[in-house]
Design an enzyme around this catalytic site. Structure first.
Site, PDB file in Angstrom:
ATOM      1  NE  ARG A  99     -11.305   3.603  41.036  1.00  0.00           N
ATOM      2  CZ  ARG A  99     -10.787   2.652  40.088  1.00  0.00           C
ATOM      3  NH1 ARG A  99      -9.755   2.133  40.781  1.00  0.00           N
ATOM      4  NH2 ARG A  99     -11.112   2.781  38.893  1.00  0.00           N
ATOM      5  CE  LYS A 131     -10.153   6.017  36.715  1.00  0.00           C
ATOM      6  NZ  LYS A 131      -8.839   5.879  35.980  1.00  0.00           N
ATOM      7  CD  GLU A 191      -0.807   3.674  39.491  1.00  0.00           C
ATOM      8  OE1 GLU A 191      -0.913   2.566  38.829  1.00  0.00           O
ATOM      9  OE2 GLU A 191      -1.654   4.108  40.099  1.00  0.00           O
TER      10      GLU A 191
HETATM   11  N1  PLP Z   1      -3.594   3.166  37.709  1.00  0.00           N
HETATM   12  C1  PLP Z   1      -4.107   4.035  37.178  1.00  0.00           C
HETATM   13  C2  PLP Z   1      -3.173   5.597  37.417  1.00  0.00           C
HETATM   14  C3  PLP Z   1      -5.143   4.307  36.413  1.00  0.00           C
HETATM   15  O1  PLP Z   1      -5.598   5.121  35.897  1.00  0.00           O
HETATM   16  C4  PLP Z   1      -6.050   3.164  36.470  1.00  0.00           C
HETATM   17  C5  PLP Z   1      -7.460   2.965  35.606  1.00  0.00           C
HETATM   18  O2  PLP Z   1      -8.364   3.069  36.124  1.00  0.00           O
HETATM   19  C6  PLP Z   1      -5.468   2.064  37.223  1.00  0.00           C
HETATM   20  C7  PLP Z   1      -4.394   1.805  37.829  1.00  0.00           C
HETATM   21  C8  PLP Z   1      -6.469   0.573  36.869  1.00  0.00           C
HETATM   22  O3  PLP Z   1      -7.565   0.720  37.798  1.00  0.00           O
HETATM   23  P1  PLP Z   1      -8.825  -0.321  37.489  1.00  0.00           P
HETATM   24  O4  PLP Z   1      -8.297  -1.581  37.311  1.00  0.00           O
HETATM   25  O5  PLP Z   1      -9.708  -0.087  38.580  1.00  0.00           O
HETATM   26  O6  PLP Z   1      -9.252   0.291  36.036  1.00  0.00           O
HETATM   27  C1  COI Z   2      -9.126   3.050  33.055  1.00  0.00           C
HETATM   28  O1  COI Z   2      -8.235   1.999  32.970  1.00  0.00           O
HETATM   29  O2  COI Z   2     -10.358   3.056  33.294  1.00  0.00           O
HETATM   30  C2  COI Z   2      -8.496   4.312  33.030  1.00  0.00           C
HETATM   31  O3  COI Z   2      -8.969   5.327  33.508  1.00  0.00           O
HETATM   32  C3  COI Z   2      -7.086   4.554  32.411  1.00  0.00           C
HETATM   33  C4  COI Z   2      -7.154   5.734  31.451  1.00  0.00           C
HETATM   34  C5  COI Z   2      -7.964   5.617  30.291  1.00  0.00           C
HETATM   35  C6  COI Z   2      -7.206   6.984  32.126  1.00  0.00           C
END
Ligand code: PLP
Ligand code: COI
Length: 337
Positions: free
Chosen positions: A79, A181, A217
């Site tokens: 990612r 991200k 989200e």
């Molecule tokens: N959506 C957003 C906007 C986020 O910042 C995150 C955090 O990483 C997620 C979703 C969840 O993603 P992940 O499960 O890969 O941490």
């Molecule tokens: C995560 O879940 O890793 C995120 O990036 C969420 C937040 C702390 C930005």
């Protein structure tokens, strides 16, 4: 440094070591551990002016046998490279990414919260454009750094449900950077997030930026709902972050809980189909949503006080795998001695 494992929130704590690598003249150096938490960077750095930066978030988990697990770190590497391509930054080779994470975890090993405390080591990889520049162009140089800190619950309730409010603002545009991200999405979320918290909500819910009718989200986490027909449903949209936790739950809901697992639109006018709902992400883990405020309406899912049974089962399955108590699907876990 003495850390009270039971009182961890989601706050910065300076640990002894971080990793830093530099990209210059078309190549990465091999990088190294450093004790310096400051990054001296050029005043013309694109990360400062034009938001040319991206980051990741993953965790290390203490196992019962004293070893440490990393959860799906290869997915964070993939990612980060998709985010890098979107912002014209050089990719970080998976070997450099995973090597950096392992080195940082091992070097700060004593700060991985012990098994049973519920705490984890949150790891933050960061890629930024640096070096002399002023036009809106890609940077001439880049820094890749990884630091980490012990954390507890991201949303204060943990497994106790909390409430969220639908925002009028968007965090991303339909063909923008929502799926990457990148810091800009989070800068855009600061004001709506603060407004939500001022009203005692955990965070805001963002609707799809095109029609403002569908859930996208939940703050910095993805949304999921459990329907009355026992389906696991999570939004499908090009402007949400492809959450690694979400894809893991889609798999576990189907393979371990025997639910139908669907990525599809989640219209705000059909929330009644859900008997439970939650936020999922690395930081959020699984955080049950008590209710959602939408204009003058307040929609309660399972309960404002108690986690629903399916959400609890998903939580047990996911965290069981992460902490090494349950068998993981092939390739999900890297165990460090
Ligand atoms: N959506 C957003 C906007 C986020 O910042 C995150 C955090 O990483 C997620 C979703 C969840 O993603 P992940 O499960 O890969 O941490
Ligand atoms: C995560 O879940 O890793 C995120 O990036 C969420 C937040 C702390 C930005």
């Amino acid at each position: 440094m003495k850390i009270n494992w039971d009182e961890l929130g989601f706050d910065y704590i300076k640990l002894p070591y971080r990793f830093i690598a530099h990209w210059k003249n078309g190549a990465w150096d091999s990088g190294q551990l450093t004790e310096d938490e400051y990054l001296p960077i050029h005043e013309g750095s694109t990360a400062l002016h034009y938001g040319q930066q991206c980051f990741e978030g993953l965790k290390a988990y203490s196992r019962k046998d004293g070893k440490v697990n990393l959860f799906r770190a290869d997915q964070n590497s993939a990612r980060m490279n998709r985010s890098a391509r979107r912002l014209l930054m050089p990719e970080v080779p998976e070997e450099l990414f995973l090597g950096a994470i392992k080195q940082v975890v091992v070097a700060n090993r004593e700060f991985v919260p012990p098994y049973g405390t519920g705490g984890t080591l949150y790891i933050r990889p960061l890629l930024i454009g640096v070096g002399p520049n002023i036009g809106v162009h890609a940077a001439p140089e880049y820094i890749f750094t990884v630091f980490c800190m012990p954390v507890g619950a991201y949303f204060k309730g943990g497994l106790t449900p909390t409430n969220f409010i639908v925002s009028d603002y968007d965090r991303a545009a339909p063909n923008g950077t929502g799926a990457a991200k990148v810091g800009g999405n989070y800068a855009a979320s600061l004001l709506p997030g603060e407004k939500a918290q001022e009203r005692n909500f955990s965070d805001c819910i963002y609707l799809d930026p095109e029609t403002h009718t569908k859930i996208e989200e939940v703050g910095s986490a993805n949304f999921f709902g459990i329907t009355k027909e026992n389906e696991f449903v999570t939004p499908k949209s090009p402007s949400i972050l492809p959450s690694i936790t979400k894809y893991s739950l889609l798999h576990l809901a189907k393979e371990r809980l025997g639910l139908e697992a669907l990525e599809e639109d989640v219209p705000m006018d059909n929330l009644d189909r859900f008997k439970e709902a939650g936020a999922c992400g690395t930081a959020a883990v699984i955080s049950p949503i008590g209710g959602i405020q939408f204009g003058d309406d307040f929609h309660v899912f399972y309960s404002e006080k108690e986690v629903g049974p399916v959400t609890q089962q998903l939580y047990d399955e996911l965290t069981g795998i992460q902490f090494g108590d349950k068998k993981a699907p092939a390739g999900w876990i890297i165990t460090l001695a």
